[in-house]
Design a protein around this motif. Structure first.
Motif, PDB file in Angstrom:
ATOM      1  N   CYS A   7       0.830  -1.212   0.000  1.00 31.25           N
ATOM      2  CA  CYS A   7       0.000   0.000   0.000  1.00 31.25           C
ATOM      3  C   CYS A   7       0.859   1.254   0.000  1.00 31.25           C
ATOM      4  CB  CYS A   7      -0.913   0.009   1.225  1.00 31.25           C
ATOM      5  SG  CYS A   7      -2.248  -1.204   1.173  1.00 31.25           S
ATOM      6  N   TRP A   8       1.947   1.206   0.781  1.00 31.62           N
ATOM      7  CA  TRP A   8       2.828   2.375   0.842  1.00 31.62           C
ATOM      8  C   TRP A   8       3.813   2.413  -0.315  1.00 31.62           C
ATOM      9  CZ3 TRP A   8       4.515   3.965   6.474  1.00 31.62           C
ATOM     10  CH2 TRP A   8       3.394   4.505   7.123  1.00 31.62           C
ATOM     11  N   LEU A   9       4.197   1.262  -0.804  1.00 32.58           N
ATOM     12  CA  LEU A   9       5.114   1.217  -1.941  1.00 32.58           C
ATOM     13  C   LEU A   9       4.453   1.804  -3.190  1.00 32.58           C
ATOM     14  CD1 LEU A   9       7.970   0.248  -2.636  1.00 32.58           C
ATOM     15  CD2 LEU A   9       6.980  -1.944  -3.327  1.00 32.58           C
ATOM     16  N   ALA A  10       3.127   1.757  -3.238  1.00 37.21           N
ATOM     17  CA  ALA A  10       2.395   2.283  -4.389  1.00 37.21           C
ATOM     18  C   ALA A  10       2.286   3.808  -4.382  1.00 37.21           C
ATOM     19  CB  ALA A  10       0.984   1.682  -4.425  1.00 37.21           C
ATOM     20  N   GLN A  11       2.571   4.447  -3.248  1.00 41.58           N
ATOM     21  CA  GLN A  11       2.321   5.874  -3.107  1.00 41.58           C
ATOM     22  C   GLN A  11       3.041   6.769  -4.118  1.00 41.58           C
ATOM     23  OE1 GLN A  11      -0.099   7.320  -1.165  1.00 41.58           O
ATOM     24  NE2 GLN A  11      -0.638   5.154  -0.961  1.00 41.58           N
ATOM     25  N   PRO A  12       4.292   6.494  -4.476  1.00 42.01           N
ATOM     26  CA  PRO A  12       4.928   7.341  -5.499  1.00 42.01           C
ATOM     27  C   PRO A  12       4.164   7.351  -6.820  1.00 42.01           C
ATOM     28  CG  PRO A  12       6.584   6.058  -4.346  1.00 42.01           C
ATOM     29  CD  PRO A  12       5.241   5.510  -3.917  1.00 42.01           C
ATOM     30  N   GLY A  13       3.361   6.309  -7.052  1.00 41.05           N
ATOM     31  CA  GLY A  13       2.573   6.254  -8.273  1.00 41.05           C
ATOM     32  C   GLY A  13       1.580   7.384  -8.392  1.00 41.05           C
ATOM     33  N   TYR A  14       1.189   7.955  -7.256  1.00 39.22           N
ATOM     34  CA  TYR A  14       0.272   9.104  -7.297  1.00 39.22           C
ATOM     35  C   TYR A  14       0.872  10.248  -8.107  1.00 39.22           C
ATOM     36  CZ  TYR A  14      -1.752  13.525  -6.025  1.00 39.22           C
ATOM     37  OH  TYR A  14      -2.279  14.787  -6.108  1.00 39.22           O
ATOM     38  N   THR A 138       5.674   9.443  12.372  1.00 35.68           N
ATOM     39  CA  THR A 138       6.075   8.119  11.876  1.00 35.68           C
ATOM     40  C   THR A 138       7.591   7.962  11.914  1.00 35.68           C
ATOM     41  OG1 THR A 138       4.148   8.026  10.406  1.00 35.68           O
ATOM     42  CG2 THR A 138       5.966   6.530   9.914  1.00 35.68           C
ATOM     43  N   ALA A 139       8.289   9.003  11.511  1.00 34.73           N
ATOM     44  CA  ALA A 139       9.758   8.954  11.543  1.00 34.73           C
ATOM     45  C   ALA A 139      10.260   8.715  12.961  1.00 34.73           C
ATOM     46  CB  ALA A 139      10.330  10.252  10.983  1.00 34.73           C
ATOM     47  N   GLU A 140       9.672   9.390  13.922  1.00 37.99           N
ATOM     48  CA  GLU A 140      10.089   9.215  15.309  1.00 37.99           C
ATOM     49  C   GLU A 140       9.713   7.827  15.823  1.00 37.99           C
ATOM     50  OE1 GLU A 140      11.713   9.995  19.075  1.00 37.99           O
ATOM     51  OE2 GLU A 140      12.047  10.780  17.064  1.00 37.99           O
ATOM     52  N   ARG A 154      15.636   9.656   9.971  1.00 34.88           N
ATOM     53  CA  ARG A 154      16.002  11.070   9.942  1.00 34.88           C
ATOM     54  C   ARG A 154      15.502  11.762   8.685  1.00 34.88           C
ATOM     55  NH1 ARG A 154      22.224  10.112  12.050  1.00 34.88           N
ATOM     56  NH2 ARG A 154      21.730   9.954  14.295  1.00 34.88           N
ATOM     57  N   SER A 155      15.488  11.038   7.579  1.00 34.92           N
ATOM     58  CA  SER A 155      14.973  11.632   6.344  1.00 34.92           C
ATOM     59  C   SER A 155      13.505  11.999   6.504  1.00 34.92           C
ATOM     60  CB  SER A 155      15.158  10.662   5.169  1.00 34.92           C
ATOM     61  OG  SER A 155      14.289   9.535   5.280  1.00 34.92           O
ATOM     62  N   GLY A 156      12.782  11.218   7.317  1.00 36.40           N
ATOM     63  CA  GLY A 156      11.388  11.538   7.583  1.00 36.40           C
ATOM     64  C   GLY A 156      11.238  12.836   8.349  1.00 36.40           C
ATOM     65  N   LEU A 157      12.159  13.101   9.254  1.00 36.36           N
ATOM     66  CA  LEU A 157      12.121  14.359   9.996  1.00 36.36           C
ATOM     67  C   LEU A 157      12.343  15.535   9.047  1.00 36.36           C
ATOM     68  CD1 LEU A 157      14.175  13.352  13.169  1.00 36.36           C
ATOM     69  CD2 LEU A 157      11.690  13.451  12.906  1.00 36.36           C
ATOM     70  N   VAL A 158      13.262  15.366   8.096  1.00 36.37           N
ATOM     71  CA  VAL A 158      13.525  16.415   7.104  1.00 36.37           C
ATOM     72  C   VAL A 158      12.295  16.644   6.228  1.00 36.37           C
ATOM     73  CG1 VAL A 158      14.927  17.068   5.114  1.00 36.37           C
ATOM     74  CG2 VAL A 158      16.002  15.969   7.083  1.00 36.37           C
ATOM     75  N   VAL A 159      11.715  15.545   5.746  1.00 37.36           N
ATOM     76  CA  VAL A 159      10.525  15.646   4.888  1.00 37.36           C
ATOM     77  C   VAL A 159       9.359  16.273   5.650  1.00 37.36           C
ATOM     78  CG1 VAL A 159       8.748  14.294   3.686  1.00 37.36           C
ATOM     79  CG2 VAL A 159      11.166  13.740   3.382  1.00 37.36           C
ATOM     80  N   GLY A 160       9.182  15.879   6.897  1.00 40.86           N
ATOM     81  CA  GLY A 160       8.087  16.414   7.691  1.00 40.86           C
ATOM     82  C   GLY A 160       8.197  17.910   7.911  1.00 40.86           C
ATOM     83  N   LEU A 188       2.992  18.585  -0.251  1.00 42.85           N
ATOM     84  CA  LEU A 188       2.374  17.257  -0.314  1.00 42.85           C
ATOM     85  C   LEU A 188       3.251  16.188  -0.966  1.00 42.85           C
ATOM     86  CD1 LEU A 188      -1.246  18.303  -1.404  1.00 42.85           C
ATOM     87  CD2 LEU A 188      -0.441  17.770   0.905  1.00 42.85           C
ATOM     88  N   TRP A 189       3.876  16.499  -2.056  1.00 42.43           N
ATOM     89  CA  TRP A 189       4.579  15.494  -2.852  1.00 42.43           C
ATOM     90  C   TRP A 189       5.665  14.726  -2.101  1.00 42.43           C
ATOM     91  CZ3 TRP A 189       5.795  17.170  -8.574  1.00 42.43           C
ATOM     92  CH2 TRP A 189       4.593  17.243  -9.292  1.00 42.43           C
ATOM     93  N   PRO A 190       6.552  15.377  -1.337  1.00 40.47           N
ATOM     94  CA  PRO A 190       7.674  14.622  -0.745  1.00 40.47           C
ATOM     95  C   PRO A 190       7.253  13.454   0.150  1.00 40.47           C
ATOM     96  CG  PRO A 190       8.096  16.974  -0.616  1.00 40.47           C
ATOM     97  CD  PRO A 190       6.669  16.827  -1.053  1.00 40.47           C
ATOM     98  N   ALA A 191       6.067  13.533   0.728  1.00 43.50           N
ATOM     99  CA  ALA A 191       5.615  12.465   1.627  1.00 43.50           C
ATOM    100  C   ALA A 191       5.417  11.149   0.881  1.00 43.50           C
ATOM    101  CB  ALA A 191       4.311  12.861   2.318  1.00 43.50           C
ATOM    102  N   TYR A 192       5.009  11.208  -0.383  1.00 40.20           N
ATOM    103  CA  TYR A 192       4.651   9.988  -1.107  1.00 40.20           C
ATOM    104  C   TYR A 192       5.868   9.129  -1.463  1.00 40.20           C
ATOM    105  CZ  TYR A 192       0.471  12.836  -1.268  1.00 40.20           C
ATOM    106  OH  TYR A 192      -0.588  13.624  -0.906  1.00 40.20           O
ATOM    107  N   PRO A 193       6.931   9.695  -2.031  1.00 30.64           N
ATOM    108  CA  PRO A 193       8.117   8.851  -2.239  1.00 30.64           C
ATOM    109  C   PRO A 193       8.743   8.408  -0.921  1.00 30.64           C
ATOM    110  CG  PRO A 193       8.549  11.123  -2.905  1.00 30.64           C
ATOM    111  CD  PRO A 193       7.086  11.004  -2.682  1.00 30.64           C
ATOM    112  N   TRP A 194       8.610   9.235   0.136  1.00 36.65           N
ATOM    113  CA  TRP A 194       9.164   8.825   1.424  1.00 36.65           C
ATOM    114  C   TRP A 194       8.460   7.573   1.940  1.00 36.65           C
ATOM    115  CZ3 TRP A 194       7.490   8.651   6.681  1.00 36.65           C
ATOM    116  CH2 TRP A 194       8.532   8.393   7.595  1.00 36.65           C
ATOM    117  N   LEU A 195       7.144   7.498   1.756  1.00 35.07           N
ATOM    118  CA  LEU A 195       6.427   6.284   2.169  1.00 35.07           C
ATOM    119  C   LEU A 195       6.924   5.077   1.385  1.00 35.07           C
ATOM    120  CD1 LEU A 195       2.741   7.543   2.587  1.00 35.07           C
ATOM    121  CD2 LEU A 195       4.407   7.000   4.369  1.00 35.07           C
TER     122      LEU A 195
END
Length: 214
Positions: A7-14, A138-140, A154-160, A188-195
């Motif tokens: 489900c999360w691997l599909a998110q960049p497809g958005y 989620t990153a934490e 840590r990349s999640g903290l940057v994206v957040g 909005l966009w950076p969250a999807y490839p991060w997932l």
């Protein structure tokens, strides 16, 4: 948990869907200046509040469907991956934030901005606040659980932080002529490839658990 990762691997497809719909929109549409919501409009109209020209999006059905499908997948992925976030409050908060923000994002596809503008705003507004917070929490949670590497956490903290600041800038920019779409996408966009990265990062640990089980 394999389904949750999917489900999360599909998110960049958005992102691909949105770019395809944008490519099919009228030549006056601008990724930098016009909102994402304009791509879901059933009729031709301004790309945002301060736009001097009308936008037509022939593939609006695909855009609205993407809001719904990818939103449902984000929520489902969070629920299914809950055990990987750890047993503490951080994991529960992460799931709650993803579910609420994803449901709001899906609702956007049911109330196009040109048909029900007030309800569209009600549905969209929580996404800009809760989705960046979902990434941060989620990153934490992942950092505390050790389910992914410190680099991924840590990349999640940057994206957040990036998406939260961009969301604030987008709110301040509404009604302007330019950069409305660019700031919205940065929010909005950076969250999807991060997932997608998180989903990939969870695979080795998952396999290890399977091998070590008696």
């Amino acid at each position: 948990m394999t389904l949750g990762r999917g489900c999360w691997l599909a998110q960049p497809g958005y992102l691909l869907v949105e770019l395809l719909v944008a490519a099919g929109a009228s030549t006056t549409y601008s990724l930098r200046d016009d909102t994402i919501s304009a791509l879901g409009m059933l009729t031709c109209g301004p790309g945002h509040g301060g736009s001097p020209v009308d936008i037509c999006s022939p593939w609006h059905v695909g855009m609205d469907a993407a809001f719904i499908v990818f939103g449902v997948l984000r929520a489902a992925g969070a629920v299914l991956l809950r055990p990987r976030f750890g047993a503490g409050a951080w994991g529960g908060a992460a799931v709650a934030l993803w579910v609420v923000s994803a449901i709001a994002a899906a609702a956007v596809g049911l109330v196009p901005v040109d048909q029900q503008p007030s309800w569209h705003v009600v549905a969209a507004l929580p996404v800009f606040v809760l989705q960046p917070l979902a990434v941060l929490v989620t990153a934490e949670a992942l950092r505390r659980s050790g389910a992914v590497s410190r680099t991924v956490a840590r990349s999640g903290l940057v994206v957040g932080v990036l998406t939260l600041l961009a969301a604030a800038a987008f709110a301040l920019r509404l009604g302007a002529v330019s950069w409305v779409g660019g700031l919205e996408r940065l929010a909005l966009w950076p969250a999807y490839p991060w997932l997608g990265v998180v989903a990939l990062a969870l695979v080795p640990a998952s396999r290890s658990e399977t091998v070590t089980k008696p």
